[in-house]
Scaffold this motif. Structure first.
Motif, PDB file in Angstrom:
ATOM      1  N   ASP A   1       6.766   1.687  -1.701  1.00  9.26           N
ATOM      2  CA  ASP A   1       6.370   2.547  -0.585  1.00  9.26           C
ATOM      3  C   ASP A   1       4.877   2.385  -0.308  1.00  9.26           C
ATOM      4  O   ASP A   1       4.049   3.153  -0.806  1.00  9.26           O
ATOM      5  N   PRO A   2       4.499   1.358   0.470  1.00  8.40           N
ATOM      6  CA  PRO A   2       3.074   1.099   0.720  1.00  8.40           C
ATOM      7  C   PRO A   2       2.354   2.211   1.491  1.00  8.40           C
ATOM      8  O   PRO A   2       1.137   2.277   1.475  1.00  8.40           O
ATOM      9  N   GLY A   3       3.081   3.088   2.126  1.00 13.09           N
ATOM     10  CA  GLY A   3       2.460   4.159   2.894  1.00 13.09           C
ATOM     11  C   GLY A   3       2.184   5.419   2.107  1.00 13.09           C
ATOM     12  O   GLY A   3       1.674   6.397   2.649  1.00 13.09           O
ATOM     13  N   TYR A   4       2.487   5.422   0.820  1.00 15.82           N
ATOM     14  CA  TYR A   4       2.351   6.600  -0.037  1.00 15.82           C
ATOM     15  C   TYR A   4       0.901   6.674  -0.527  1.00 15.82           C
ATOM     16  O   TYR A   4       0.527   6.101  -1.538  1.00 15.82           O
ATOM     17  N   THR A   5       0.068   7.414   0.181  1.00 19.25           N
ATOM     18  CA  THR A   5      -1.374   7.469  -0.078  1.00 19.25           C
ATOM     19  C   THR A   5      -1.717   8.044  -1.445  1.00 19.25           C
ATOM     20  O   THR A   5      -2.688   7.628  -2.071  1.00 19.25           O
ATOM     21  N   ALA A   6      -0.920   8.973  -1.946  1.00 23.70           N
ATOM     22  CA  ALA A   6      -1.223   9.605  -3.237  1.00 23.70           C
ATOM     23  C   ALA A   6      -1.234   8.604  -4.387  1.00 23.70           C
ATOM     24  O   ALA A   6      -1.886   8.839  -5.406  1.00 23.70           O
ATOM     25  N   ILE A   7      -0.560   7.480  -4.228  1.00 23.58           N
ATOM     26  CA  ILE A   7      -0.554   6.465  -5.287  1.00 23.58           C
ATOM     27  C   ILE A   7      -1.963   5.930  -5.504  1.00 23.58           C
ATOM     28  O   ILE A   7      -2.361   5.641  -6.633  1.00 23.58           O
ATOM     29  N   TYR A   8      -2.738   5.801  -4.445  1.00 20.24           N
ATOM     30  CA  TYR A   8      -4.101   5.301  -4.583  1.00 20.24           C
ATOM     31  C   TYR A   8      -4.954   6.244  -5.429  1.00 20.24           C
ATOM     32  O   TYR A   8      -5.804   5.798  -6.201  1.00 20.24           O
ATOM     33  N   LEU A   9      -4.712   7.541  -5.300  1.00 23.87           N
ATOM     34  CA  LEU A   9      -5.442   8.506  -6.125  1.00 23.87           C
ATOM     35  C   LEU A   9      -5.064   8.344  -7.598  1.00 23.87           C
ATOM     36  O   LEU A   9      -5.916   8.414  -8.487  1.00 23.87           O
ATOM     37  N   ASP A  10      -3.772   8.117  -7.860  1.00 21.26           N
ATOM     38  CA  ASP A  10      -3.320   7.917  -9.234  1.00 21.26           C
ATOM     39  C   ASP A  10      -3.878   6.616  -9.810  1.00 21.26           C
ATOM     40  O   ASP A  10      -4.287   6.562 -10.973  1.00 21.26           O
TER      41      ASP A  10
END
Length: 165
Positions: free
Chosen positions: A62-71
């Motif tokens: 899911d490349p659009g899942y912004t919260a992953i970048y925070l993790d």
């Protein structure tokens, strides 16, 4: 013909305002959500590389899942890679400019790296978005107040012979 340009402008306005007004909140892919939860558990247990692998797999799904970048940024900070963490925080901010967690996290990583002026700029951004009372502002202000971590050199024992290359 006399009303043609006005009708075209009005129809364009209606089309644009209709598409903006109906934006739904983002729902992440359940598989990516499961990988993120697994990665957070691994990060909490101290296995940062496995957590990063899990977060990256979720990002592929899911490349659009912004919260992953925070993790990913938190995992990079746990590994001592503040520069990489700052890059992830900036990616999250690019996708969501008013993301308080991304602004505060980037500021804390900047403090850890020693870039206090840039961290103060992030603090000012946070203060303008949510004021002095929000948790993110207080955490970043405390991090700036304490300053960057002090790096110390290890002393070598005099028992070991020194060799020249």
């Amino acid at each position: 013909m006399r009303f043609g340009p006005a009708a075209a402008a009005l129809s364009l306005f209606v089309a644009v305002s209709a598409s903006v007004g109906n934006a739904a909140p983002y729902n992440p892919d359940p598989r990516a959500d499961a990988l993120v939860a697994e990665g957070r558990a691994m990060l909490a247990s101290g296995d940062t590389q496995a957590a990063i692998d899990s977060f990256e797999a979720a990002l592929v799904i899911d490349p659009g899942y912004t919260a992953i970048y925070l993790d990913l940024a938190e995992a990079a900070r746990a590994d001592g890679l503040q520069g990489k963490a700052i890059r992830y925080y900036r990616e999250a901010r690019e996708r969501d400019p008013d993301n308080l967690a991304a602004i505060a996290g980037e500021g804390e990583a900047l403090v850890e790296k020693g870039a206090l002026n840039a961290a103060r700029a992030n603090l000012q951004t946070l203060q303008s978005l949510c004021g002095d009372g929000c948790a993110e502002t207080m955490e970043l202000a405390a991090a700036i107040q304490s300053g960057p971590p002090v790096m110390t050199a290890e002393a070598s024992s005099s028992d070991e012979p020194i060799t020249q290359n």
